[in-house]
Write a protein that holds these residues in place. Structure first.
Motif, PDB file in Angstrom:
ATOM      1  N   SER A  99     -12.156   9.564   3.612  1.00  0.00           N
ATOM      2  CA  SER A  99     -10.886  10.140   3.175  1.00  0.00           C
ATOM      3  C   SER A  99      -9.716   9.571   3.967  1.00  0.00           C
ATOM      4  CB  SER A  99     -10.919  11.666   3.301  1.00  0.00           C
ATOM      5  OG  SER A  99     -11.234  12.055   4.635  1.00  0.00           O
ATOM      6  N   SER A 100     -10.002   9.085   5.180  1.00  0.00           N
ATOM      7  CA  SER A 100      -8.952   8.519   6.018  1.00  0.00           C
ATOM      8  C   SER A 100      -8.736   7.033   5.781  1.00  0.00           C
ATOM      9  CB  SER A 100      -9.292   8.740   7.502  1.00  0.00           C
ATOM     10  OG  SER A 100     -10.504   8.071   7.835  1.00  0.00           O
ATOM     11  N   GLY A 101      -9.622   6.390   5.007  1.00  0.00           N
ATOM     12  CA  GLY A 101      -9.484   4.962   4.750  1.00  0.00           C
ATOM     13  C   GLY A 101     -10.816   4.241   4.783  1.00  0.00           C
ATOM     14  N   ALA A 124     -10.689  -4.357   6.502  1.00  0.00           N
ATOM     15  CA  ALA A 124      -9.463  -5.149   6.415  1.00  0.00           C
ATOM     16  C   ALA A 124      -8.439  -4.394   5.577  1.00  0.00           C
ATOM     17  CB  ALA A 124      -9.762  -6.503   5.786  1.00  0.00           C
ATOM     18  N   ALA A 125      -7.291  -4.182   6.167  1.00  0.00           N
ATOM     19  CA  ALA A 125      -6.267  -3.396   5.487  1.00  0.00           C
ATOM     20  C   ALA A 125      -5.722  -4.155   4.283  1.00  0.00           C
ATOM     21  CB  ALA A 125      -5.128  -3.078   6.454  1.00  0.00           C
ATOM     22  N   GLY A 184      -4.622   5.395   8.927  1.00  0.00           N
ATOM     23  CA  GLY A 184      -3.761   5.259   7.761  1.00  0.00           C
ATOM     24  C   GLY A 184      -2.339   4.898   8.092  1.00  0.00           C
ATOM     25  N   SER A 185      -2.057   4.525   9.334  1.00  0.00           N
ATOM     26  CA  SER A 185      -0.685   4.244   9.763  1.00  0.00           C
ATOM     27  C   SER A 185      -0.499   2.765  10.094  1.00  0.00           C
ATOM     28  CB  SER A 185      -0.322   5.094  10.989  1.00  0.00           C
ATOM     29  OG  SER A 185      -0.484   6.475  10.705  1.00  0.00           O
ATOM     30  N   ARG A 186       0.730   2.298   9.960  1.00  0.00           N
ATOM     31  CA  ARG A 186       1.087   0.903  10.246  1.00  0.00           C
ATOM     32  C   ARG A 186       2.349   0.887  11.117  1.00  0.00           C
ATOM     33  NH1 ARG A 186      -0.876  -2.755   5.727  1.00  0.00           N
ATOM     34  NH2 ARG A 186      -1.975  -1.443   4.231  1.00  0.00           N
ATOM     35  N   PRO A 187       2.202   1.160  12.406  1.00  0.00           N
ATOM     36  CA  PRO A 187       3.387   1.288  13.265  1.00  0.00           C
ATOM     37  C   PRO A 187       4.298   0.069  13.263  1.00  0.00           C
ATOM     38  CG  PRO A 187       1.416   2.046  14.407  1.00  0.00           C
ATOM     39  CD  PRO A 187       0.952   1.438  13.123  1.00  0.00           C
TER      40      PRO A 187
END
Length: 434
Positions: A99-101, A124-125, A184-187
């Motif tokens: 669920s988180s990726g 891989a995102a 799930g974040s891309r700082p």
């Protein structure tokens, strides 16, 4: 640092991969891997641990395994396994969708059908969506040339007439993509686009340990090989671009990158200044046991298996610091001694004191990876400097995302965005340097 793949946040999904040479091959490694994943999915961590080799069970006790697995959320889908042979083991790679990726499970199976290694790493995102049509900036592909091999990157450029001031983003520890994707974040994506919308060009690039792991095949490398050399190359390349104001190029390091930012700026003397975001004031080997102890104590106590893990980590740290040679398998996170020695030799506070350039210091008070103790050490080290600006954010965690209560690994699994105030503060400071 995240201090993070070499910190807890490589980190976040890394359980450790222990590869032991074995003369034979497991009969049905895919079946072993699927049985392990069945146990984990059912919450049967004790049964999962029973499948481990003795060394693996000592390194990853059942309670820690369960905590990390649960931090990923609900398992929604299991993909097709692929099997290969590495160092006498069968390596089973299984794509998982939580669920988180997306996550990739790597299970090493020995000749006795025991699990000798387990790694859960982010898949891989997917490439970030392009900027909206009405964005005040554009993005172009930008290659960072280096003698060891170029690194792919993205340059975010404000719309309008340049040349523009520019920032080069330097990652935390471990393999990182150009967006510094964590859960799930891309700082770095947030920072790059946020600053570009405010009139500042930003270069972000894929880290060498992610895109060119073959460059570290000799198992002997330093933190400069991993980070510093490429950051200097990135600064050199972006400053040569005619769209950039080469007299106003800054380095912005996050976590381990923040710790190294003064070193990087000193090795590229044209840098106008440095931004240290969530930067450790101490070495990674000092922070690593603190991070793990914090996480294990979140439930109110540290169990006997968790204490055994901490004791083993202390022994690994002692071996990393020792003058006696030690194989990477006996050291923290399976990283070679040459790297740990080079990190221990970094004097971040001393480098910052010797760097006579403007500094912007950023700290989230909910950061368990680089806690308030390091913030205090930075303030003592740079006391009296009129060219140092301090910004602390009570609600932010290690990656600049707001929350409440004690921060944890589970928090990283939920998508979020870097706080706009932090990005505004960076933009205001950079413009003030002109």
């Amino acid at each position: 640092m995240s201090t993070s793949s070499m910190s807890t946040s490589r980190r976040l999904l890394m359980l450790g991969l222990t590869l032991l040479a074995c003369p034979a091959i497991a009969a049905d490694p895919q079946q072993v891997a699927n049985r392990l994943l069945d146990h984990l999915q059912a919450g049967q961590t004790t049964d999962a641990e029973a499948m481990f080799t003795a060394q693996m069970a000592e390194a990853v006790p059942a309670e820690k395994l369960g905590t990390l697995w649960n931090s990923l959320g609900t398992l929604k889908e299991r993909g097709t396994a692929q099997v290969s042979t590495q160092q006498g083991l069968q390596l089973v790679v299984v794509p998982l969708q939580f669920s988180s990726g997306g996550v990739v499970a790597q299970v090493a199976v020995d000749a006795q059908d025991k699990v000798a290694g387990l790694m859960l790493r982010p898949a891989a995102a997917e490439k970030a969506a392009p900027p909206p049509a009405d964005a005040r900036y554009s993005e172009v592909e930008f290659s960072v040339p280096q003698a060891r091999g170029a690194l792919p990157g993205t340059l975010a450029l404000p719309k309008g007439k340049g040349p523009f001031p520019a920032v080069v983003l330097v990652h935390g520890s471990g393999p990182q993509d150009r967006d510094e994707t964590i859960g799930g974040s891309r700082p770095f994506l947030d920072v790059a686009r946020g600053l570009a919308a405010r009139g500042i060009a930003v270069l972000r690039y894929d880290k060498r340990t992610l895109t060119r792991p073959q460059d570290f095949a000799n198992d002997h490398f330093t933190v400069d090989d991993e980070t510093t050399l490429d950051a200097v190359a990135a600064l050199t390349a972006v400053a040569a671009d005619p769209r950039i104001d080469r007299s106003h190029v800054f380095v912005m390091g996050h976590s381990q990158g923040g710790m190294l930012a003064p070193r990087i700026a000193s090795r590229w003397p044209q840098a106008r200044g440095a931004i240290l975001w969530a930067a450790p004031a101490r070495t990674l080997l000092e922070l690593l046991p603190e991070q793990n102890r914090y996480l294990m104590a979140l439930d109110g106590s540290i169990s006997a298996p968790e204490q055994a893990f901490l004791d083993r980590l202390d022994a690994q740290i002692a071996a990393a610091r020792s003058d006696a040679p030690a194989p990477a398998s006996e050291l923290p996170l399976g990283v070679p001694q040459s790297f740990w020695k080079s990190v221990e030799a970094v004097n971040a506070r001393g480098d910052a004191q010797a760097l006579h350039k403007p500094l912007l210091m950023l700290h989230g008070s909910r950061d368990f990876q680089v806690p308030d103790a390091d913030w205090t050490l930075w303030q003592k080290a740079l006391a009296g400097r009129s060219d140092v600006q301090w910004q602390a954010y009570p609600a932010l965690n290690h990656i600049g995302i707001a929350g409440s209560g004690p921060s944890s690994l589970q928090e990283y699994a939920h998508p979020g965005h870097v706080d706009a105030t932090l990005i505004d503060d960076v933009a205001t400071w950079i413009k003030a340097q002109r």
